[in-house]
Design a protein around this motif. Structure first.
Motif, short mmCIF file in Angstrom:
data_model
loop_
_atom_site.label_atom_id
_atom_site.label_comp_id
_atom_site.label_asym_id
_atom_site.label_seq_id
_atom_site.Cartn_x
_atom_site.Cartn_y
_atom_site.Cartn_z
N GLU A 20 8.17 13.25 49.14
CA GLU A 20 6.85 13.03 49.84
C GLU A 20 5.72 13.95 49.35
O GLU A 20 4.74 13.72 49.89
N ASP A 36 1.29 17.33 50.16
CA ASP A 36 2.64 17.28 50.65
C ASP A 36 2.59 16.28 51.86
O ASP A 36 2.05 16.90 52.88
N GLY A 37 3.04 15.22 52.20
CA GLY A 37 3.25 14.46 52.85
C GLY A 37 4.04 14.55 54.08
O GLY A 37 5.16 15.23 53.96
N GLY A 44 4.98 9.61 54.77
CA GLY A 44 4.74 10.84 54.03
C GLY A 44 4.30 10.58 52.59
O GLY A 44 3.38 11.23 52.18
N SER A 48 0.56 11.10 51.02
CA SER A 48 0.12 12.19 50.19
C SER A 48 -0.30 11.44 48.75
O SER A 48 -1.06 11.81 48.02
N THR A 105 -0.89 14.49 55.63
CA THR A 105 -0.58 15.16 54.33
C THR A 105 -1.44 16.41 54.34
O THR A 105 -2.54 16.57 54.82
#
Length: 263
Positions: A20, A36-37, A44, A48, A105
């Motif tokens: 992610e 960074d999701g 995610g 991101s 994110t």
């Protein structure tokens, strides 16, 4: 004139089945972006990727059009605008698609512009600077733990071991308005900058990161070593690192005059 070299590497780690994190850079224009999701399913990854693709492309487009005449204040304002637009895009996508509900994110983005770095961030993805053997975190986490440290309830050492590392106080795609921290930093010859997701910093101490960054290895090998050590220490999350090295480039005219000067 300051020249920048870049290298980026991302890895899913040893526990998670998908990655992610997202990152990108444009070496010619000095743009570096990392996210960074978070969210269920592949949400995610979507958040991101949306953030990195949008912010990088917009910064590259704008810098290409406006080039050398920019002030750092103008760059800072554009970074803030890009974060605002990315935030609304992610939020609207999460509202319109049930599979993306609740996604968001972190985001850290830098423009290396001459001897300056203009750096924006939201969340707990970090940027560090290594200068003359000293490693310094130049972003501050937007997290519950960091707020407890700021309030004097925890020491930084206690926070490093405390539960609740993933509780963010800011992220893109969560609310209509996001507050972006944008700072200007002076760059010195030899500076090395590290952007990273918490998959690195949760698995490695600053001291261990310093050890890797201080080596004489090439950027690619340093990035590989950071990821490898994070995985050796457990690899519990996706790991992303983006390195930017600053070096002065010799003026050709000055070099030639020195080569051909007589004593």
């Amino acid at each position: 004139m300051t020249h920048y070299s870049f290298h980026a590497l991302t890895d899913s780690g040893l526990v998670r089945g998908n990655n992610e994190d997202a990152l990108a850079f444009d070496a010619d224009l000095g743009v570096a972006v990392l996210a960074d999701g978070m969210g269920g399913y592949n949400a995610g990854e979507v958040a991101s990727s949306m953030a990195v693709l949008f912010v990088k492309s917009e910064l590259v487009r704008w810098l290409s059009a406006n080039g050398a005449h920019l002030s750092t204040k103008q760059v800072a304002r554009v970074i803030e605008m890009c974060f605002d637009e990315a935030n609304l895009s992610i939020l609207n996508a999460s509202i319109s698609n049930p599979n993306y509900a609740g996604m968001g994110t972190t985001l850290v983005a830098g423009v290396f512009h001459g001897a300056k770095l203009v750096l924006g961030h939201v969340g707990d993805s970090r940027c560090y600077r290594l200068r003359e053997g000293v490693l310094m975190q130049i972003t501050k986490d937007h997290s519950m733990l960091q707020e407890q440290v700021d309030a004097g309830l925890l020491t930084p050492e206690q926070a490093a071991c405390a539960p609740g590392k993933n509780l963010l106080t800011r992220a893109l795609g969560v609310e209509e308005v996001v507050r972006t921290d944008v700072r200007e930093h002076h760059v010195q010859d030899g500076d090395l900058y590290l952007m990273c997701s918490d998959g690195l910093t949760d698995m490695m101490s600053d001291k261990a990161i310093l050890q890797v960054l201080s080596s004489d290895a090439q950027l690619a090998l340093k990035a590989t070593e950071l990821v490898a050590r994070a995985n050796i220490n457990g690899g519990r999350d996706n790991i992303s690192v983006l390195l930017a090295q600053a070096n002065k480039t010799a003026e050709k005219s000055g070099l030639i005059s020195r080569l051909f000067s007589r004593p």
